[in-house]
Design an enzyme around this catalytic site. Structure first.
Site, PDB file in Angstrom:
ATOM      1  CD  GLU A 175      -2.834   2.427  -3.218  1.00 22.54           C
ATOM      2  OE1 GLU A 175      -1.879   2.513  -2.406  1.00 22.54           O
ATOM      3  OE2 GLU A 175      -3.822   3.160  -2.938  1.00 22.54           O
ATOM      4  CG  ASP A 215      -1.816   1.067   1.425  1.00 19.80           C
ATOM      5  OD1 ASP A 215      -1.580   2.064   2.174  1.00 19.80           O
ATOM      6  OD2 ASP A 215      -2.773   1.279   0.450  1.00 19.80           O
TER       7      ASP A 215
END
Lengths: 360, 233, 554
Positions: free
Chosen positions: C253, C211
């Site tokens: 991401e 992330d």
């Protein structure tokens, strides 16, 4: 051919003889209608259709322009009778010489929209001066009973009935009626009946594709230049648009598509010197207002009046483009606008036939 | 003495039992009426849902500006809200009718007062709805008119008019309901006057020059100011 | 225990190229213990449904212990399971069950930041400046450093620095103020992250979604995004994975332009996959404006990636439909087109689900899904979009798109038998998207439902490797409302044609290069006329699409 004759209103107790044509001129007296044309004068045009039938007239002339314009030319009557009585047309609409900044609502909206809708290059669909045949009177009596000249759907009725239409240069320059009304009322009055007409005649105007010119009578029209050319000041127009953009954007967002709203957003950022309202955006905007009117997305009166700042933006853009241009350039400029309206018609038709919120 | 106590207790018990027995038929009637009400309400709601869906009630409401109801009841569409109001109204009515069947002075008075109050309640609700619709319509008209007249405070006017009409409608509704009496009248008068005064001050003092220029323009030019250069008709 | 070359559940090292990923939140899927919150035992019960749907990889949003101020992305313990969702044993049982159904599982590795409740941060704020504990995070005496870094959560944060009274210093956070950023200039941080990674890979997890990795490293005078030092970190993470585990995957991401995402693949020594963020809003833009140009343009700007790498494609996810990677005009258009109500907007995006964005029009939904399944990359389906779930814009933040899965018309949408007020979120109950009409059970019974359609399309996609592994070339017919492209491998050739308009469209395609071949429409296996030298005419219905196999005539 019997000559039209003047009949005094005082002698109305005697039955009136059949006449060639009637003339309705609410701004004139019988004395102001000059010789050599003799005609039957009807003061109020409201009962004209009935009078045509009663008097078995072949047609009628309506002269709605101000007296100051009408009293100028002795051949006005002849200009209007000739296409109807001698050439067999059913509707002869006035086409005027005027200045580049005259009749702007007609230039921006009424003419291009009517031209695209009905496929006829009628320059003044809402002309105050026109003549028409008894055949058209009969059509109107049947299809639009109670309609009156100056407020009736003459043009669309004539197109629907397949009647012959032409334009006439009446021989005088167009003068606007001196009415004390604000711009938004004028816009609402011009567009309201036009949009209502679109609803009534949807199956008619959706059939026509490219527009055709109509036969012309009278002298060629020309662009009237002012005696003293002056600079145009569009700052107030641009300000009016900016104010409208700030306060009416949410109202417009109920009617206009995302693409048009985005165009307005870009327009709002332009400096007055670069203020250009693309024809394609203006066309789409007008069509979307017509669609919003039909779908009753809000009160129709509110809808029409909310167009005012947008119209002023168009005027500002137009003025900036043409204020120093030659008459040819002005003509081409307006022709380009009309062609854009015609090219955008499929958009109008598709959205009319298939209302959908999810459109570009 | 014990016998007397017993006798007194027996008499009390008899009175209670007699009282209970006398209202039993009424209770039974109440239960039956309630059951019928449930049935009638469910049937009516089903009918209502079909008809409202048939006339596309939800999207019409959204068009007329009542999409704002999503703020109050976000999970429910206008159709569902109408259905719920109708459902519980019928249940309420059934309860009142059943209560009347109990035939006691208290319930009879309660039912009478409720039925007397109902028309006022309906009128008040109608006033609020009408006021809401009118407020939106007038405020939008004022906004558009103000912008077209080049009034700089058009949005303020529009909001002011909206709240004026809403306050007026609320005051009339409360008056119909007989709630608050003079105090509410006074409070609304103050609020109403306050809104008007605030608008007047904002318009008058805050934009004195603009107003005077705006008024000058209105009186001296009846045709749009742009007519000097641009003729629209 | 570190597994030496521990193989993942898939035998194919490139399994992610053929995968169909299903993104879900454990708390939202199914509640087995009746506490109103979804859990791993519940998810295990629904694996049959997922297997039947045809998805091959489950991406689980964060399920670690957390104060849940950012829906689990604020982690306070990296190697455990939040008690609301179950235990580590529950997770292991679920993992094993998924593997037994030939499904891979991907979990989150939130490497950029932790919760301020994490023991590391609690220790750091009390530790003396300069100490190893302190240096786990990024501190400063002033809030002036890294001034060129933009604020990401513009709706809630005014600065990337927040004062900590205990530490008597500012700490750095690119996201919420309760999510302090880890300091990757401290080798101990990376060592801990790698330890965490190994923990989950040891359990058998097949993939890790990293992330917010563009923001790992900060340097003054830069925008603190995509710095070279970030890639050094990623290479180390990748090396650590490869040294101990086979057939695993890292998904990056990185919400950046395609050219800025390319470095995250490295030379196949960083991430295996990365999301193609800029494509997603352009798909919506192209649909609304009925013009293929935004899609074609962004794909033209998409660089080649290493053979073993893959783009992750999606239409919607748990976050807002981000508009960070479009220009101002495009953003304005998207707002006007898709979020008339300002409440739908969050940060720089639109927080709505797929079906409401498309006005619940089945043709539009199918069209966009057809693009999702046929574009070059691995498709990622957000839970609930297979039945056209709606959203609730009145819930705060992005919670409107994270409501309970709608299984049936029963109480609480069949998600839980707990009392309604115990649910972690209210179910969608409006007349259009409400669970009473829109649920899995109803759609399973109705063979024309979106669920069946999605299942069939997934099945169709899995028959052809070309979708996951093939090249892509656009045909550019004169009709801009039609998007036409070829997908090819040495053994498969597929022609996809999509009508972005709400009205029927004609198109003529230049297929001269395939003269003599015959397009066979895939779904019905219908033979179309053989391709000749002339432009190939096709007519597409509103939002229509074709998938053709190009074959030699029979």
């Amino acid at each position: 051919m019997a000559q039209p004759s003047i009949v005094s209103e005082a002698a109305s107790s005697a039955p009136l003889a059949p006449v060639e044509m009637l003339v309705a001129a609410p701004n004139l007296t019988p004395e102001e209608i000059r010789a050599p044309a003799h005609l039957d004068f009807v003061h109020s045009p409201d009962n004209l259709l009935e009078e045509i039938q009663t008097r078995q007239a072949r047609g009628a002339i309506v002269l709605g322009s101000p007296a100051s314009a009408l009293s100028g030319s002795p051949s006005i009557i002849a200009n209007f009778t000739h296409p109807i009585l001698e050439q067999g047309f059913d509707l002869a609409i006035g086409r005027y010489s005027e200045g580049r900044f005259d009749g702007l609502i007609n230039k921006a909206l009424v003419y291009p929209l009517t031209r695209a809708l009905y496929g006829l290059q009628i320059h003044y669909p809402s002309a105050l001066d026109f003549s028409f045949s008894s055949k058209l009177a009969d059509v109107l009596t049947v299809n639009a009973p109670g309609s009156t000249p100056l407020r009736g759907p003459f043009l669309s009725a004539a197109v629907a009935a397949g009647l012959r239409i032409c334009e006439v240069n009446p021989g005088f320059a167009r003068e606007a009626p001196k009415e004390a009304r604000d711009l938004s009322s004028l816009l609402a009055d011009a567009l309201g009946p036009l949009f209502a007409d679109m609803e009534r005649n949807a199956s008619l105007w959706q059939r026509s594709r490219a527009s055709q010119p109509v036969p012309q009578f009278g002298a060629a029209v020309e662009l009237i230049e002012p005696e003293q050319p002056s600079d145009v000041d569009i700052s107030k127009l641009v300000d009016a648009f900016a104010r409208g953009y700030k306060d009416l954007f949410e109202v417009w967002a109920q009617v206009l598509s995302p693409r048009t709203l985005l165009d307005l957003k870009k327009l709002a950022r332009l400096a007055p010197t670069d203020f250009r309202f693309p024809d394609e955006s203006w066309t789409r905007l007008v069509y979307e207002f017509a669609l919003g009117h039909r779908q009753r997305l809000m009160s129709r009166e509110h809808l029409l009046r909310s167009l005012t700042p947008l119209y002023l933006a168009w005027v500002a853009s137009y003025a900036l483009e043409v204020h120093e241009a030659s008459s040819d350039v002005v003509d081409r400029r307006l022709e380009r606008l009309c062609l854009t309206f015609e090219a955008g018609k499929p958009y109008l038709v598709s959205r009319w036939r298939w209302p959908d919120r999810f459109n570009p | 003495m014990w016998d007397e106590i017993q006798h007194a207790l027996n008499q009390s018990a008899m009175r209670v039992l007699t009282g209970a027995a006398s209202i039993l038929p009424g209770l039974l009637a109440l239960v039956i009426v309630l059951l019928f009400s449930f049935g009638a309400a469910a049937f009516l709601c089903w009918l209502l849902r079909r008809s409202l869906q048939g006339i596309d009630f939800d999207s019409r409401m959204a068009r007329w500006g009542l999409a704002g109801m999503s703020n109050v009841a976000p999970s429910y569409s206008p159709t569902q809200l109408v259905m719920r109001v109708v459902f519980w109204s019928i249940i309420g009515l059934g309860f009142l009718l059943g209560a009347a069947a109990l035939d006691t002075p208290l319930t009879t008075q309660m039912v009478r007062q409720t039925f007397e109050f109902l028309p006022n309640l309906l009128a008040a609700i109608a006033l609020l709805i009408a006021g809401n619709l009118l407020a939106r319509f007038l405020s939008r008209g004022a906004l558009i008119g103000g912008v077209n007249m080049n009034v700089p405070y058009a949005r303020l006017l529009s909001v002011g008019i909206k709240w004026l009409v809403l306050v007026l409608a609320a005051a009339m509704a409360l008056d119909h309901l007989g709630i608050g009496g003079k105090i509410v009248d006074l409070a609304f008068a103050i609020l109403f006057g306050g809104i008007v005064l605030a608008l007047a001050l904002a318009v008058g003092l805050g934009s004195k020059d603009l107003v005077s220029r705006s008024l000058e323009r209105q009186t001296s030019r009846v045709i749009d100011e742009h007519e000097e250069q641009f003729r629209h008709v | 225990m570190t597994g030496f070359n521990k193989v993942g559940s898939s035998r194919d090292p490139l399994w992610y190229k053929d995968a169909v990923i299903y993104e879900l939140h454990v708390k939202a899927f199914y509640d087995a213990n009746h506490d109103g919150i979804g859990d791993f035992p519940g998810l295990l019960e629904k694996l049959d449904y997922l297997q039947d749907l045809g998805v091959t990889c489950l991406w689980l949003l964060p399920f670690f212990p957390s104060p849940l101020k950012d829906d689990g992305y604020d982690i306070s313990d990296y190697t455990s399971v939040h008690p609301s969702y179950g235990t580590l044993d529950d997770f292991q049982a679920f993992l094993n069950a998924a593997h037994s159904r030939d499904m891979q599982v991907m979990v989150e590795l939130v490497v950029n930041h932790t919760s301020d409740q994490h023991p590391w941060f609690q220790a750091a704020r009390l530790a003396p400046p300069g100490s190893p504990e302190r240096n786990f995070y990024v501190w400063s005496d002033t809030d002036r450093k890294y001034r060129d870094a933009r604020i990401i959560f513009t709706d809630t944060e005014k600065s990337n620095w927040t004062w900590d009274p205990d530490a008597k210093a500012y700490y750095w956070h690119r996201f919420f103020s309760h999510q302090p950023d880890l300091n990757y200039d401290n080798p101990a941080v990376l060592a801990e992250i790698i330890r965490v990674m190994r923990f989950w890979l040891d359990m058998g997890v097949d993939g890790l979604r990293l992330d917010a990795i563009p923001y790992l490293v900060e340097r003054d005078g830069t925008n603190c995004e995509n710095l070279p030092e970030t890639h050094v970190i990623l290479k180390q993470i990748r090396a650590a994975m490869d040294s101990g585990f086979q057939n695993r995957m890292i998904l990056a991401e990185a919400n950046q332009l395609p050219s800025d995402v390319r470095p995250y693949f490295g030379d196949s020594d960083e991430c295996h996959m990365a999301f193609h963020f800029p494509l997603m809003p352009r798909i919506f833009m192209a649909l609304r404006s009925e013009n293929r140009q935004p899609i074609v343009e962004i794909m033209r700007q998409t660089p080649e990636i290493p053979e073993a790498c893959q783009w992750g494609l999606f239409l919607r996810n748990h976050d807002e439909l981000t508009l960070e990677m479009v220009n101002d005009e495009e953003r304005d258009y998207m707002y006007l087109a898709y979020s008339a109500d300002p409440r739908m907007r969050l940060n720089v995006g639109i927080r709505r689900r797929l079906a409401p964005l498309l006005d619940n029009n089945p043709r539009r939904i199918e069209l966009l899904n057809s693009l999702l399944f046929s574009f070059p990359g691995t498709p990622i389906i957000y839970y609930g979009d297979e039945i056209g779930m709606g959203d609730n814009i009145h819930l705060g933040d992005r919670n409107g798109v994270r409501t309970p899965m709608q299984w049936s018309a029963d109480r609480n949408a069949g998600f839980s038998t707990a009392a309604a007020d115990q649910l972690y979120s209210p179910v969608i109950a409006d007349p259009v998207y409400g669970y009473a009409a829109l649920n899995v059970e109803a759609q399973l019974e109705h063979s024309s439902s979106l669920l069946h359609w999605t299942r069939n399309m997934i099945g169709l996609r899995k028959l052809f490797r070309v979708f996951g592994r093939g090249s892509m070339d656009f045909l550019l017919p004169s009709n801009q409302k039609v998007l036409a492209y070829l997908r090819r491998t040495p053994t498969e050739q597929v022609l996809c044609v999509a009508n972005l308009s709400r009205f029927p469209q004609p198109v003529e395609l230049d297929l001269q290069a395939f003269a003599g071949m015959q397009p066979v429409e895939m779904m019905g296996y219908t033979e179309f006329p053989v391709i000749g030298q002339q432009p190939y005419p096709l007519t597409l219905g509103p939002y229509g699409y074709f998938w053709f196999e190009l074959q030699r005539p029979s």
